[in-house]
Design a protein around this motif. Structure first.
Motif, PDB file in Angstrom:
ATOM      1  N   THR A 294       0.837  -1.202   0.000  1.00 29.36           N
ATOM      2  CA  THR A 294       0.000   0.000   0.000  1.00 29.36           C
ATOM      3  C   THR A 294       0.872   1.252   0.000  1.00 29.36           C
ATOM      4  O   THR A 294       0.571   2.238  -0.684  1.00 29.36           O
ATOM      5  N   VAL A 369      -8.382  -0.316   3.441  1.00 28.08           N
ATOM      6  CA  VAL A 369      -7.636  -1.360   2.742  1.00 28.08           C
ATOM      7  C   VAL A 369      -7.046  -2.360   3.726  1.00 28.08           C
ATOM      8  O   VAL A 369      -6.777  -2.011   4.868  1.00 28.08           O
ATOM      9  N   GLY A 370      -6.866  -3.577   3.261  1.00 23.18           N
ATOM     10  CA  GLY A 370      -6.067  -4.545   4.006  1.00 23.18           C
ATOM     11  C   GLY A 370      -6.841  -5.697   4.588  1.00 23.18           C
ATOM     12  O   GLY A 370      -6.298  -6.766   4.815  1.00 23.18           O
ATOM     13  N   GLU A 371      -8.116  -5.487   4.877  1.00 22.54           N
ATOM     14  CA  GLU A 371      -8.915  -6.539   5.497  1.00 22.54           C
ATOM     15  C   GLU A 371     -10.375  -6.144   5.353  1.00 22.54           C
ATOM     16  O   GLU A 371     -10.677  -4.980   5.077  1.00 22.54           O
ATOM     17  N   PRO A 372     -11.250  -7.106   5.555  1.00 26.56           N
ATOM     18  CA  PRO A 372     -12.666  -6.750   5.461  1.00 26.56           C
ATOM     19  C   PRO A 372     -13.014  -5.715   6.539  1.00 26.56           C
ATOM     20  O   PRO A 372     -12.496  -5.763   7.644  1.00 26.56           O
ATOM     21  N   ASP A 394     -13.837   1.086  -0.200  1.00 28.40           N
ATOM     22  CA  ASP A 394     -13.317  -0.129   0.429  1.00 28.40           C
ATOM     23  C   ASP A 394     -12.555  -0.856  -0.672  1.00 28.40           C
ATOM     24  O   ASP A 394     -13.153  -1.496  -1.530  1.00 28.40           O
ATOM     25  N   THR A 395     -11.229  -0.703  -0.654  1.00 25.48           N
ATOM     26  CA  THR A 395     -10.417  -1.155  -1.787  1.00 25.48           C
ATOM     27  C   THR A 395      -9.864  -2.551  -1.542  1.00 25.48           C
ATOM     28  O   THR A 395      -9.066  -2.756  -0.634  1.00 25.48           O
ATOM     29  N   TRP A 396     -10.257  -3.497  -2.360  1.00 25.31           N
ATOM     30  CA  TRP A 396      -9.708  -4.850  -2.237  1.00 25.31           C
ATOM     31  C   TRP A 396      -8.589  -5.051  -3.243  1.00 25.31           C
ATOM     32  O   TRP A 396      -8.763  -4.802  -4.437  1.00 25.31           O
ATOM     33  N   TRP A 397      -7.437  -5.515  -2.726  1.00 22.27           N
ATOM     34  CA  TRP A 397      -6.323  -5.878  -3.591  1.00 22.27           C
ATOM     35  C   TRP A 397      -5.281  -6.601  -2.771  1.00 22.27           C
ATOM     36  O   TRP A 397      -5.524  -6.942  -1.605  1.00 22.27           O
ATOM     37  N   GLN A 398      -4.119  -6.887  -3.363  1.00 19.37           N
ATOM     38  CA  GLN A 398      -3.081  -7.704  -2.722  1.00 19.37           C
ATOM     39  C   GLN A 398      -1.694  -7.246  -3.180  1.00 19.37           C
ATOM     40  O   GLN A 398      -1.574  -6.584  -4.218  1.00 19.37           O
ATOM     41  N   THR A 399      -0.683  -7.659  -2.444  1.00 26.77           N
ATOM     42  CA  THR A 399       0.694  -7.389  -2.861  1.00 26.77           C
ATOM     43  C   THR A 399       0.887  -7.848  -4.308  1.00 26.77           C
ATOM     44  O   THR A 399       1.507  -7.164  -5.118  1.00 26.77           O
ATOM     45  N   ASP A 484      -8.660 -15.655  -1.609  1.00 28.05           N
ATOM     46  CA  ASP A 484      -9.771 -15.078  -0.843  1.00 28.05           C
ATOM     47  C   ASP A 484     -11.104 -15.714  -1.227  1.00 28.05           C
ATOM     48  O   ASP A 484     -11.323 -16.080  -2.381  1.00 28.05           O
ATOM     49  N   ILE A 496     -15.739  -9.307   0.095  1.00 26.97           N
ATOM     50  CA  ILE A 496     -14.666 -10.252   0.394  1.00 26.97           C
ATOM     51  C   ILE A 496     -14.942 -10.856   1.770  1.00 26.97           C
ATOM     52  O   ILE A 496     -15.191 -10.124   2.728  1.00 26.97           O
ATOM     53  N   ARG A 499      -9.622 -14.905   3.879  1.00 28.58           N
ATOM     54  CA  ARG A 499      -8.765 -15.899   3.241  1.00 28.58           C
ATOM     55  C   ARG A 499      -9.355 -17.294   3.346  1.00 28.58           C
ATOM     56  O   ARG A 499      -9.974 -17.645   4.357  1.00 28.58           O
ATOM     57  N   ASN A 505      -4.743 -12.599   8.709  1.00 27.77           N
ATOM     58  CA  ASN A 505      -4.638 -11.161   8.535  1.00 27.77           C
ATOM     59  C   ASN A 505      -4.771 -10.477   9.897  1.00 27.77           C
ATOM     60  O   ASN A 505      -5.858 -10.276  10.407  1.00 27.77           O
ATOM     61  N   ARG A 510      -0.212  -9.394   6.821  1.00 29.01           N
ATOM     62  CA  ARG A 510      -0.449 -10.738   6.325  1.00 29.01           C
ATOM     63  C   ARG A 510       0.591 -11.674   6.920  1.00 29.01           C
ATOM     64  O   ARG A 510       1.783 -11.476   6.732  1.00 29.01           O
TER      65      ARG A 510
END
Ligand code: WT7
Length: 630
Positions: A294, A369-372, A394-399, A484, A496, A499, A505, A510
């Motif tokens: 992030t 960001v980062g978790e629900p 509410d932004t969902w994404w990953q490394t 996820d 989401i 996991r 998380n 993570r």
């Protein structure tokens, strides 16, 4: 780059991006500086997998973040640095100043022999030098790997060795709240085990005494002495690596996720502009550390690519008091604020008094960001921070995804609390069932996969393409598997659910259960360990360790402390288990597999229905564990 300004326009763009992805992304890419234009927009398959965006093109990230803005924004603030201690003066750097600092440091890197493709490890606190170092690496074509300054020396040396870094960049020390962290000391311990490191550049941040090893260690100020403030950026190939960032998975050691020059740049710039509905001259405050993705994508690269003003905050949310974030917003007239649900939940516990006399009227858009995010926290955030006037994205994404994939577009997408809502243009999510079939229609739930490449996606795991294939592209053939679970509601909105693998998380960090288990197993009295996650009011998830030890333990309390200490040493304090239960045995199947399902239930405190335990080797252990549950 054009900004999406209505829901209809989003729907049109989305449709276009799915029907003609190459045309769509070529158009977005048109607003960057390219030394050479691409030959092909996209070349891909998810079987090897192979993904190439803008192949044949040449560009440089640092040039696009800095040089490109000099004509119109030389005197605009690029970075506002807010120190840990609010009584110290803050720093701000204009685009011109940042450009000069980056050029100087890029020249310093070249002087000590860093060239294209070399790996450079950055272990710095949240100070502008972290961004300067990243941009300077990008400028000379070196591949940075930023290690979060909360990681221990052994985590640091593991990462340095895994990608064979030549140079480490660190600082003497830093304060987080009232706690002092001697970064150079931690780095010194790591450097005892890193034969590949030739030099260590040390930034003097706190005038703290450090040991400097002759021939190896160089002060930052000495490194840049006599270096020119002009530097011609290297023209990088589109698919040259830009950075490596380590992240945890279900099993094994952390994975070095690799992102490349052109695709990542195009993707983070596009998503920053649209998701946050960023407007010219606005101040953007992302609370994430640069050590996480992030921080890479939405504290440094996304904002700078868009010529924004980005706030970098060195401190913590509760120092000197629980209103610190709001002080920063008030002081720097922040327009867009982006944080993690765990921070919101934690601040929630201190009530609404923390908002007294804070002027938050500059805020226009909020993000998480980062978790629900649970509905309650969402409403609290919306009411108290946004004063019911600011959309929450509410932004969902990953490394691995490089940038946001599923999220509302601020002021465009109709919101629904706790929903990441809809995929961004160019993103094609699908839900798959256990047997790998796509689940069509709405009001359904499944494993979240993506069926088509987007420019910001990771290209490989550094040094282990096979593991990349195994982890993300083998569970379901021809799909990228996110790990996820996800629900698509009656309106087609995505939520989401968390996991579906053994990744936990904790406060948006993570953590792989395997890593924590390996660390605990290093204790001389420990025979075997199983770590699971359980719901935690503030952290989202907490870590619960079940540990089998040798002999009779007389002092359980000090054993627990020792175990916690080992985890802090091997990984970092943030991975210390919340609960450690010493057990006589673990529930195993006849083939020796630990039944984590049962442990998860016990950790959750729900022992009424543990399901079928008849396949266990020794069902009696379950009763023992239940009796001793914490
Ligand atoms: C995992 C990725 C992406 C930056 C920070 C974390 C979870 C992330 C959300 C969200 C629900 C989320 C997922 C994902 N996650 N954002 N908005 N809602 N869950 O990056 O460390 O790579 O972790 O974080 O489980 O897989 P990361």
């Amino acid at each position: 780059m054009q900004q999406i300004s209505s829901f209809e326009q989003y729907q049109q763009q989305y449709k276009h991006s799915v029907e003609k992805p190459e045309e769509f992304w070529a158009e977005v890419a048109g607003s960057f500086v390219w030394t050479k234009k691409w030959d092909t927009v996209l070349d891909w398959n998810f079987t090897e997998p192979k993904v190439k965006w803008f192949d044949g093109a040449q560009c440089n990230m640092s040039e696009n973040c800095l040089d490109r803005h000099l004509e119109t924004k030389a005197n605009q603030t690029a970075i506002i640095w807010e120190p840990n201690n609010p009584n110290e003066t803050f720093r701000s750097l204009t685009y011109k100043e940042l450009y000069e600092e980056v050029c100087r440091f890029a020249n310093a890197l070249k002087k000590i022999g860093i060239t294209r493709g070399d790996r450079v490890c950055i272990y710095l606190p949240m100070i502008p030098e972290a961004a300067i170092a990243m941009l300077a690496c990008a400028r000379v074509g070196a591949v940075h790997t930023v290690v979060f300054a909360g990681f221990s020396s052994s985590s640091l040396s593991d990462r340095i060795n895994d990608c064979d870094c030549k140079l480490l960049i660190t600082a003497d020390a830093v304060y987080r709240g009232e706690k002092k962290i001697d970064l150079k000391k931690i780095a010194d311990d790591a450097l005892l085990q890193t034969p590949g490191i030739k030099n260590c550049i040390v930034y003097n941040h706190r005038d703290s005494p450090v040991l400097m090893m002759e021939g190896r260690d160089i002060w930052w100020t000495d490194a840049v002495k006599d270096c020119s403030a002009e530097n011609v950026a290297e023209a990088m190939q589109a698919e040259d690596p830009l950075f490596i960032l380590y992240t945890s998975g279900s099993t094994g050691k952390p994975k070095g996720i690799l992102h490349t020059a052109a695709g990542y740049m195009v993707y983070v710039a596009y998503t920053f502009l649209n998701v946050f509905n960023y407007r010219d001259k606005e101040v953007f405050f992302c609370t994430a550390d640069v050590g996480w993705v992030t921080g890479h994508s939405y504290l440094v690269y996304g904002p700078l690519l868009n010529g924004a003003t980005t706030v970098m905050f060195e401190g913590i949310p509760n120092y000197p008091d629980h209103g610190r974030f709001w002080d920063v917003v008030d002081k720097h007239k922040v327009n867009i604020f982006y944080t993690a649900p765990t921070a919101i939940r934690s601040l929630e516990t201190y009530g609404e008094a923390v908002f007294k006399s804070k002027d938050l009227s500059s805020l226009r858009v909020l993000g998480t960001v980062g978790e629900p995010i649970n509905e309650e926290a969402w409403h609290w955030y919306h009411r108290n921070v946004g004063k019911e006037n600011c959309p929450i994205v509410d932004t969902w994404w990953q490394t691995e995804t490089g940038g946001v994939l599923i999220s509302p577009i601020a002021n465009v997408t109709p919101l629904k609390p706790a929903f990441a809502t809809l995929p961004l243009p160019g993103v094609q999510p699908v839900l798959l069932n256990e047997t790998g079939e796509e689940i069509h229609g709405n009001d359904v739930q499944g494993n979240l996969c993506i069926r088509f490449p987007w420019p910001g996606m990771a290209r490989t795991i550094y040094g282990d393409h096979n593991r990349f294939h195994q982890t993300y592209f083998s569970t379901y053939k021809n799909y990228y598997f996110t790990g996820d679970g996800c629900r698509r509601d009656e309106d087609g909105y995505y939520r989401i659910t968390g996991r579906v693998d053994d990744v936990i998380n904790v406060s948006g960090h993570r953590i792989g259960t395997g890593e924590v288990e390996d660390a605990i197993d290093e204790h001389s009295l420990v025979i075997e360990t199983a770590v699971v996650g359980y719901p935690h009011d503030i952290k989202g998830q907490g870590l619960y360790a079940f540990v089998i030890c040798t002999g009779t333990i007389t002092d359980e309390e000090s054993l627990r402390k020792e175990i916690g200490k080992i985890v802090a040493e091997k990984i970092g304090a943030f991975a210390r288990p919340d609960k450690i239960q010493i057990v006589a045995g673990l529930p195993k199947t006849r083939s020796g597999k630990i039944m984590r399902r049962i442990l998860r239930k016990i950790a959750e405190g729900d022992t009424s229905n543990l399901g079928d335990t008849t396949t266990l080797l020794d069902p009696a252990v379950v009763e023992q564990i239940k009796a001793g549950a914490l």
